[in-house]
Design a protein around this motif. Structure first.
Motif, PDB file in Angstrom:
ATOM      1  N   ALA A  45       0.842  -1.190   0.000  1.00  0.00           N
ATOM      2  CA  ALA A  45       0.000   0.000   0.000  1.00  0.00           C
ATOM      3  C   ALA A  45       0.883   1.248   0.000  1.00  0.00           C
ATOM      4  CB  ALA A  45      -0.910  -0.005   1.230  1.00  0.00           C
ATOM      5  N   VAL A  46       0.376   2.310  -0.582  1.00  0.00           N
ATOM      6  CA  VAL A  46       1.093   3.581  -0.665  1.00  0.00           C
ATOM      7  C   VAL A  46       0.274   4.659   0.031  1.00  0.00           C
ATOM      8  CG1 VAL A  46       2.257   2.970  -2.828  1.00  0.00           C
ATOM      9  CG2 VAL A  46       0.073   4.183  -2.906  1.00  0.00           C
ATOM     10  N   SER A  47       0.840   5.816   0.147  1.00  0.00           N
ATOM     11  CA  SER A  47       0.139   6.946   0.749  1.00  0.00           C
ATOM     12  C   SER A  47      -0.755   7.615  -0.297  1.00  0.00           C
ATOM     13  CB  SER A  47       1.156   7.954   1.276  1.00  0.00           C
ATOM     14  OG  SER A  47       0.520   9.179   1.578  1.00  0.00           O
ATOM     15  N   LEU A  48      -2.016   7.779   0.055  1.00  0.00           N
ATOM     16  CA  LEU A  48      -2.943   8.485  -0.834  1.00  0.00           C
ATOM     17  C   LEU A  48      -2.461   9.919  -1.066  1.00  0.00           C
ATOM     18  CD1 LEU A  48      -5.590   8.485  -2.427  1.00  0.00           C
ATOM     19  CD2 LEU A  48      -6.780   9.093  -0.305  1.00  0.00           C
ATOM     20  N   ALA A  49      -1.854  10.534  -0.060  1.00  0.00           N
ATOM     21  CA  ALA A  49      -1.331  11.903  -0.205  1.00  0.00           C
ATOM     22  C   ALA A  49      -0.266  11.967  -1.295  1.00  0.00           C
ATOM     23  CB  ALA A  49      -0.764  12.401   1.123  1.00  0.00           C
ATOM     24  N   ASP A  50       0.620  10.980  -1.344  1.00  0.00           N
ATOM     25  CA  ASP A  50       1.656  10.954  -2.369  1.00  0.00           C
ATOM     26  C   ASP A  50       1.046  10.767  -3.755  1.00  0.00           C
ATOM     27  OD1 ASP A  50       3.635  11.265  -0.436  1.00  0.00           O
ATOM     28  OD2 ASP A  50       4.001   9.103  -0.267  1.00  0.00           O
ATOM     29  N   HIS A  51       0.052   9.875  -3.863  1.00  0.00           N
ATOM     30  CA  HIS A  51      -0.621   9.639  -5.147  1.00  0.00           C
ATOM     31  C   HIS A  51      -1.290  10.928  -5.641  1.00  0.00           C
ATOM     32  CE1 HIS A  51      -2.968   7.229  -8.096  1.00  0.00           C
ATOM     33  NE2 HIS A  51      -3.874   8.169  -7.863  1.00  0.00           N
ATOM     34  N   GLU A  52      -2.009  11.592  -4.764  1.00  0.00           N
ATOM     35  CA  GLU A  52      -2.718  12.815  -5.172  1.00  0.00           C
ATOM     36  C   GLU A  52      -1.742  13.959  -5.459  1.00  0.00           C
ATOM     37  OE1 GLU A  52      -5.885  12.779  -6.032  1.00  0.00           O
ATOM     38  OE2 GLU A  52      -5.953  10.683  -5.403  1.00  0.00           O
ATOM     39  N   ARG A  53      -0.603  13.986  -4.758  1.00  0.00           N
ATOM     40  CA  ARG A  53       0.403  15.009  -5.031  1.00  0.00           C
ATOM     41  C   ARG A  53       0.904  14.884  -6.476  1.00  0.00           C
ATOM     42  NH1 ARG A  53       4.159  13.683  -1.543  1.00  0.00           N
ATOM     43  NH2 ARG A  53       2.964  14.623   0.112  1.00  0.00           N
TER      44      ARG A  53
END
Length: 155
Positions: free
Chosen positions: A99-107
């Motif tokens: 799993a990854v950070s949603l914040a990083d994906h949206e950034r």
């Protein structure tokens, strides 16, 4: 669900370049801001997140989870944007990834908007919309996994 937040920091770009990118995507950001303001009446909260170069609207009252980026505005249904999420390839069963950070994906989407401005949405939709086939989503996942590669046409 264990996940790792990359904690990636954007490389230092001159303020003028950042300002031009924000100006270039302003029509998209205004649409996001309008939706965010409407959400305020239903319990949403807004906060500027300098690290992500975005106004984050948390507790967005509509949708079935996740986030939507419009320019420099991120609409998020949860309490915190830095939450774990699986990549599109993982959810589609193409490969096993942590799993990854949603914040990083949206950034990554914010960066894509700043580079493409008003061209982002038509190109995104032409690339397949919200799906594993979409090069924009694959690039955002790549950025969230590795901290580079947010550009949709990079390898």
């Amino acid at each position: 669900m264990p996940y790792r937040s990359t904690g990636f920091r954007r490389r230092s770009l001159p303020r003028g370049v950042l300002a031009l990118g924000m100006l270039w995507t302003l029509p998209n950001s205004l649409a996001g801001l309008l939706l965010g303001v409407i959400g305020l009446a239903f319990g949403a909260r807004m906060r500027w997140q300098a690290r992500g170069l975005a106004l984050v609207v948390r507790r967005w009252p509509w949708g079935n989870g996740g986030a939507l980026t419009l320019g420099n505005v991120i609409l998020h249904t949860g309490e915190r944007l830095d939450t774990p999420c699986f990549t599109y390839a993982h959810r589609a069963g193409h490969r096993i990834e942590s799993a990854v950070s949603l914040a990083d994906h949206e950034r990554a989407h914010v960066y894509q908007y700043m580079a493409l401005g008003p061209l982002f949405l038509p190109l995104y939709l032409l690339s397949g919309g919200i799906s594993v086939r979409n090069r924009f989503e694959r690039a955002a996942d790549r950025y969230a996994l590795h901290g580079h590669g947010w550009w949709p046409w990079s390898a």
